[in-house]
Design a protein around this motif. Structure first.
Motif, mmCIF file in Angstrom:
data_model
loop_
_atom_site.group_PDB
_atom_site.id
_atom_site.type_symbol
_atom_site.label_atom_id
_atom_site.label_comp_id
_atom_site.label_asym_id
_atom_site.label_seq_id
_atom_site.Cartn_x
_atom_site.Cartn_y
_atom_site.Cartn_z
ATOM 1 N N ARG A 112 -9.125 1.650 -5.916
ATOM 2 C CA ARG A 112 -7.898 2.210 -5.360
ATOM 3 C C ARG A 112 -6.719 1.259 -5.577
ATOM 4 O O ARG A 112 -5.598 1.717 -5.838
ATOM 5 C CB ARG A 112 -8.085 2.488 -3.861
ATOM 6 N N GLY B 251 0.832 -1.196 0.000
ATOM 7 C CA GLY B 251 0.000 0.000 0.000
ATOM 8 C C GLY B 251 0.863 1.241 0.000
ATOM 9 O O GLY B 251 2.073 1.170 0.211
ATOM 10 N N ASP C 30 -5.034 1.074 2.521
ATOM 11 C CA ASP C 30 -5.087 2.478 2.140
ATOM 12 C C ASP C 30 -5.972 3.200 3.140
ATOM 13 O O ASP C 30 -7.054 2.710 3.496
ATOM 14 C CB ASP C 30 -5.637 2.638 0.719
ATOM 15 N N SER D 283 -0.364 4.504 4.850
ATOM 16 C CA SER D 283 -1.631 3.761 4.813
ATOM 17 C C SER D 283 -1.883 2.955 6.085
ATOM 18 O O SER D 283 -2.966 2.402 6.256
ATOM 19 C CB SER D 283 -1.665 2.833 3.597
#
Length: 303
Positions: free
Chosen positions: A294, A34, A273, A38
């Motif tokens: 995402r 990530g 995230d 995050s």
């Protein structure tokens, strides 16, 4: 083996983890990826209580590492003054039946206070009495490898490797020295046993940091971006050692930016995230057929 249950972590007003849950099974190799910030490293540090969750629980098998979280135990919520008051206002008469709607409202609105009555307090204490374990005992079962090695610069390599098992009285000096020597030979650094960390390369330091965890005979190892502080030519030797441990069946959780390594070695990949796990899957599905927008955006930039 390691159970993360609805973990939140706040640093003042900053909310870093927002209700993270995950189950790490024995023998699994779980990669966490990530963007920076995050919550990846914070989650890893919560797993062995280097950071204590603000809410939520961490379990190692059937042992509780954190204080019991009342929000994860409906029977504890039902013993609270807040629940009893809401229950009576609703006109309920059956004192043995839990009202799931009230429990859900208490959780959603975070209504529990510090002083919720004797029965509430006793139920929380009973959970901890039955399940809580000393975190230092748990850390003997779960090793940790840090981004910046964390070796003691005033100790030789051999002293770095033997200080923990000897100090904790898990092994005699002779036993720890023999174990450490065997592991140093395995990674080709036995001749460095009397050197100080300042004389070693970054790759050598990180491999010795991994060996330091192995000397304790852990059941699992947590790796916090173990290659991010290394020069590119040193990354391979560290990843190769981790790959060998994975092939031997070591349970591991690794926060990493090495996408190829995660794809090759992991049995499961998590994408974080904004303090949440947005997606998790096998490496094949995770990288080959991502679902969350995402994650798709992230992979398009890093692959």
């Amino acid at each position: 083996m390691i159970s993360v249950r609805n973990v939140y972590k706040n640093f003042g007003e900053l909310k870093v983890l927002k209700g993270v849950s995950s189950e790490i099974q024995k023998g699994e190799k779980v990669a966490i990826i990530g963007p920076s910030g995050s919550g990846k490293s914070t989650l890893l540090r919560c797993m062995n209580l280097l950071e204590e969750p603000t809410y939520g629980e961490i379990w190692l098998d059937d042992k509780l590492l954190t204080p019991a979280d009342p929000y994860l135990h409906p029977e504890v919520i039902a013993a609270s003054k807040t629940y009893q008051s809401m229950y009576q206002k609703k006109g309920n008469s059956n004192t043995t039946e839990l009202d799931e709607e009230i429990i859900r409202e208490i959780k959603e609105k975070d209504l529990l206070q510090k002083h919720e009555g004797k029965e509430y307090k006793e139920r929380l204490k009973q959970i901890e009495k039955d399940c809580r374990v000393d975190v230092n005992l748990a850390r003997q079962r779960v090793g940790m490898v840090f981004q910046h090695f964390n070796l003691f610069n005033n100790l030789t390599v051999m002293e770095n490797l033997t200080i923990a098992p000897v100090t904790l009285k898990l092994q005699s000096v002779e036993e720890a020295t023999e174990k450490a020597g065997e592991l140093l030979k395995r990674i080709g650094l036995y001749e460095k046993k009397d050197e100080y960390p300042s004389k070693l390369s970054g790759g050598q330091k990180q491999r010795i940091a991994i060996v330091r965890s192995l000397v304790m005979n852990p059941e699992a190892i947590l790796f916090d971006e173990p290659t991010s502080a290394l020069d590119p030519e040193m990354v391979g030797e560290v990843l190769e050692l981790i790959r060998e441990l994975a092939e031997e069946g070591m349970t591991m959780v690794i926060v990493t930016h090495e996408m190829g390594f995660a794809r090759e070695v992991a049995t499961r990949v998590l994408f974080m995230d904004g303090g949440e796990i947005k997606e998790e899957n096998t490496p094949e599905e995770f990288f080959g057929n991502p679902q969350h927008p995402r994650l798709k955006e992230f992979l398009s930039k890093v692959l």
